[in-house]
Write an enzyme that holds these catalytic residues in place. Structure first.
Site, short mmCIF file in Angstrom:
data_model
loop_
_atom_site.label_atom_id
_atom_site.label_comp_id
_atom_site.label_asym_id
_atom_site.label_seq_id
_atom_site.Cartn_x
_atom_site.Cartn_y
_atom_site.Cartn_z
N ARG A 12 -2.05 4.16 5.41
CA ARG A 12 -1.03 3.64 4.29
C ARG A 12 -0.31 2.34 4.32
O ARG A 12 0.00 1.68 3.66
CB ARG A 12 -1.52 4.44 3.50
CG ARG A 12 -2.40 4.05 3.29
CD ARG A 12 -2.75 6.09 1.97
NE ARG A 12 -2.42 4.79 0.35
CZ ARG A 12 -3.19 4.36 -0.48
NH1 ARG A 12 -4.37 4.18 0.21
NH2 ARG A 12 -2.57 3.65 -1.05
N MET B 126 1.07 -1.33 -0.13
CA MET B 126 -0.17 0.09 0.00
C MET B 126 0.99 1.40 -0.24
O MET B 126 0.98 1.87 -0.63
CB MET B 126 -0.72 -0.16 1.41
CG MET B 126 -2.07 0.34 1.22
SD MET B 126 -3.24 0.40 2.34
CE MET B 126 -4.08 1.41 1.59
N CYS B 127 1.18 1.73 0.76
CA CYS B 127 2.55 2.92 1.27
C CYS B 127 1.58 4.28 1.36
O CYS B 127 0.56 3.82 0.37
CB CYS B 127 3.50 2.82 0.65
SG CYS B 127 4.59 1.68 0.55
N GLY B 128 1.91 5.34 1.94
CA GLY B 128 1.28 6.96 1.73
C GLY B 128 1.97 7.09 1.10
O GLY B 128 3.89 7.58 1.52
#
Lengths: 293, 227
Positions: free
Chosen positions: A32, A1-3
């Site tokens: 995230r 995911m990651c933000g």
């Protein structure tokens, strides 16, 4: 995911609150990416010296201070948690050499005339508190919250990645051809510290920037980088945004007369001043957007 | 009744809307300060009116049944996903996968939607007053997608029986999607849809119709080398 998050100020009146704005954005993107977080801040300084962002990784600050002063002429050394900002006239090749021989545990996170990078494993709200991001001022900044997928949860595996002077990149997604590309870049002289795919993208951009501007570099990246991505790349003067042509990875931009903000989700920017009056749009797939470059 | 997300937790707000006390007559609600929260008004089952004032995050009004939800702002990914009935009206723009897999009801977007609008839709009517992004109506099975602006690449790829109406330009059609004749039956149907969304400045004759050429429905031995 990651933000991923980024903010670029169009006027100087918000410079003092840049850290606070970016900090809120990172904390709002915690869902995230709870594994690690990092940020790059560009400061409006008239610097002739280089600034090196170093992660001490357990090395005692006082010991480091004493020893590094023996090796090079230090203009200033400022500690911020387990990172230090080293100012010196020494060139990157010299610093890299000194670090690799004398300070094997200390890692160079980034360098330039304007950029400062801090990144560490842990919850984003703890990471921003630890480095006191709220107190930072600057002209623009980008940040990342990581949900680790293809490489380990370490400081070296955290974003932003910087492989050139005042350059950095954050990435949401995954690259599938990073091993091939890494081999090619290593042949051309690039050095990589981790197995991470984004570091390869950073290396690719630094390599390409030798001959092209940022916009053209990112355009050629559409052909050369295979995988899913939304990138934010920072340079001394501004930043640029690129999404791959499938555009599975989200991005939303809010632009007002005072700033441009970009984030993976709108909730990252909900606290920004006058955001409800901002022009809000999604960057189109395969199109390079840039500000200040 | 006002539900302020600055004062109440999202779960409390959704719980209130999902488990309405039927003896009460208050069926009109306003949600304040959504600030990009996800799943606002998801899973509503009653006939009620909700207005959300501000921008919301993912899956807004997902799985909706019977409720009428209006968003005075933009919405994130998957607005009205898998909705069964009722109406969702977005006054701003919508992100990707608007109305994904939805079985029924009406989704109106006043602005644009990004990619994959109406992906795998199964009976919903989606009316977009602006433009839609790439791969819209991908594998769409039933229902209608009306686009007053333009459509991005690969419109209606691997389409089943959804009717697509586009007023502007289509960048490219996806596999098995073709332009079809706009006969009386479809003109009437589209006029009704435009009326539902209160669109008065365009007429059905301004639109082109796209649908499936039904060539991918069955395995074709001549194409075996392509599989």
């Amino acid at each position: 995911m990651c933000g991923i998050v980024g903010i670029y100020l169009k006027s100087s009146k918000l410079e003092k609150s840049l850290g606070k704005m970016l900090s809120g954005m990172l904390v709002n993107m915690e869902s995230r990416g709870p594994d690690s977080a990092g940020f790059a801040i560009y400061k409006n300084e008239k610097n002739k010296d280089y600034k090196y962002s170093l992660c001490l990784s357990g090395v005692n600050f006082e010991t480091f201070k004493k020893q590094i002063s023996k090796e090079i002429k230090v203009a200033s050394l400022v500690k911020n948690s387990d990172h230090v900002i080293l100012k010196t006239k020494e060139k990157p090749s010299k610093i890299n050499e000194v670090l690799s021989i004398k300070f094997k545990n200390v890692s160079l996170v980034g360098y330039g005339k304007s950029i400062e990078i801090f990144k560490q494993v842990g919850n984003p709200s703890d990471v921003v508190k630890k480095f006191n991001l709220n107190e930072f001022s600057g002209t623009h900044g980008i940040g990342h919250t990581r949900m680790a997928t293809e490489s380990a949860i370490t400081t070296d595996g955290s974003h932003p990645y910087s492989t050139g002077e005042d350059e950095c990149i954050v990435h949401n997604g995954s690259l599938s051809n990073h091993n091939n590309l890494r081999r090619k870049l290593v042949k051309n002289g690039s050095v990589f510290k981790s197995e991470n795919d984004t570091e390869v993208a950073a290396g690719y951009i630094s390599d390409s920037l030798k001959n092209k501007n940022l916009k053209d570099t990112l355009k050629s990246g559409l052909n050369d980088l295979d995988g899913f991505y939304t990138f934010i790349t920072g340079t001394r003067k501004g930043f640029a945004v690129l999404r791959d042509e499938i555009a599975c990875k989200p991005a939303v931009i809010a632009e007002t007369k005072d700033y441009v903000a970009i984030a993976s989700e709108f909730q990252a920017m909900a606290h920004l001043p006058n955001v409800n009056q901002a022009k809000i749009f999604e960057p189109e797939p395969g199109v390079v957007y840039s500000w200040g470059n | 009744m006002i539900l302020d997300l600055k004062k109440l937790e999202l779960r409390k707000v959704n719980d209130t809307l999902q488990n309405l006390e039927r003896k009460k007559n208050d069926r009109s609600f306003t949600v304040l300060n959504p600030e990009g929260s996800h799943a606002v008004c998801a899973g509503l089952t009653d006939d009620l009116d909700v207005t959300i004032k501000g921008h919301v995050g993912y899956y807004c009004a997902g799985m909706n049944q019977n409720a009428h939800v209006t968003v005075e702002g933009n919405v994130g990914t998957g607005v009205g996903e898998n909705m069964m009935s009722g109406t969702v009206h977005v006054k701003g723009n919508a992100s990707q996968s608007a109305g994904a897999t939805a079985h029924g009801g009406l989704l109106i977007v006043d602005g644009d939607t990004s990619s994959r609008c109406g992906i795998s839709m199964k009976g919903i009517d989606i009316i977009v007053k602006g433009s839609v992004g790439h791969m819209s109506a991908f594998m769409a099975q039933s229902g209608n997608l009306v686009v007053c602006g333009n459509a991005g690449e690969a419109l209606g790829d691997s389409l089943y029986e959804t009717d697509i109406y586009v007023r502007g330009k289509v960048r490219s059609l996806g596999a098995d999607c073709v332009e079809k004749k706009m006969d009386n039956k479809h003109t009437k149907k589209l006029d009704k849809l435009l009326k539902k969304a209160n669109i008065k400045n365009f007429k059905a004759r301004d639109f082109k119709r796209y649908g499936s050429s039904r060539k991918l429905y069955n395995f074709n031995i001549d194409n075996v080398s392509n599989y």
